[in-house]
Design an enzyme around this catalytic site. Structure first.
Site: not given
Length: 273
Positions: A1-3, A41
């Site tokens: 999850m997230c970048r 995201n």
């Protein structure tokens, strides 16, 4: 999850780093190529950058998806910086914190982002919460695992730990309290980048680039010397923003520390469970 992504080097517009690349952070918000957990995201984004002569970074954060913010697209076209940290967020749990929960988090000269999730949140970290002074707990920007992790890292930085040591010790401590957590951290003070690979992907790129200032200076007549000086850009990111073969993936359980000239990798110790 997230970048997330951080870069050091000759000044460049934010958009050239975050928006223009074919698989840059903008595209990673809806079509990441190497994300192991989550798919979209769109629960907030943020970017922090440093202006010449000011050690405290500026931030721009929003609760919505990066692709829907036309003001940011315009800002990213003209704002230039030698050091940047940006992130797009896929929330762990629903909450009402809005842009306060979007990275980068900040304290003094530091910017911080967390890609991952804490297992058993929030109860699993109760023992670590007790190690923080009450005023620091009450000053948390959001009621999220990332905000608390940042408080733990920032406490170590304020106590004198270097950035790599602060991240490594926090990862070990959290992994011991909450096994199975994913703890990819990204930290910069505008001069160095420290990051961890713990449960998700982490890549780095070192490339020679010609600075605008050097190119302009070289246009004037010179008695001797090179026609134009070049600088080194160091990029650390959750995943590559293009297919340049110079990208290098850090192994899982790795600490990365980069300056403006090199990238160093070292293994992270597993907690004693």
């Amino acid at each position: 999850m997230c970048r997330h992504i951080a870069a050091l080097g000759p000044p460049l517009p934010l958009g050239e780093l975050l928006i223009a690349p074919e698989h840059g952070l903008l595209r990673q918000s809806w079509a990441p190529r190497r994300q192991r957990h989550g798919t979209v995201n769109a629960d907030g984004f943020g970017v922090g950058w440093y202006a010449d002569g000011d050690p405290v970074p500026a931030r721009y954060r929003r609760a919505g998806p990066i692709w829907g913010d036309l003001s940011f697209a315009d800002l990213a076209r003209v704002v230039r910086s030698r050091a940047v940290l940006a992130a797009v967020r896929d929330a762990t749990l629903a909450g009402a914190d809005g842009e306060a929960a979007a990275a980068p988090f900040a304290g003094g000269p530091w910017l911080f982002s967390h890609n991952g999730a804490v297992s058993g949140w929030p109860g699993s970290l109760a023992p670590l919460v007790r190690t923080l002074p009450a005023d620091e707990l009450l000053s948390l920007e959001a009621r999220s695992d990332s905000a608390l992790l940042w408080a733990l890292v920032l406490r170590r930085l304020r106590d004198g730990d270097g950035p790599g040591q602060a991240l490594a010790d926090t990862v070990r401590e959290v992994a011991e309290a909450a096994p199975g957590s994913r703890l990819n951290f990204l930290l910069t003070d505008g001069e160095t980048i420290a990051a961890t690979a713990w449960g998700d992907s982490l890549w780095s790129l070192a490339e020679s680039v010609e600075s605008v200032e050097s190119a302009a200076a070289s246009a004037a007549p010179v008695v001797s010397g090179p026609a134009a000086a070049t600088g080194l850009r160091i990029v650390v990111a959750s995943e590559p923003y293009d297919d340049d073969p110079r990208w290098r993936e850090a192994p899982d359980r790795t600490l990365l520390v980069a300056g403006r000239a090199d990238v160093l990798l070292s293994p992270l110790k597993e907690p004693a469970l």
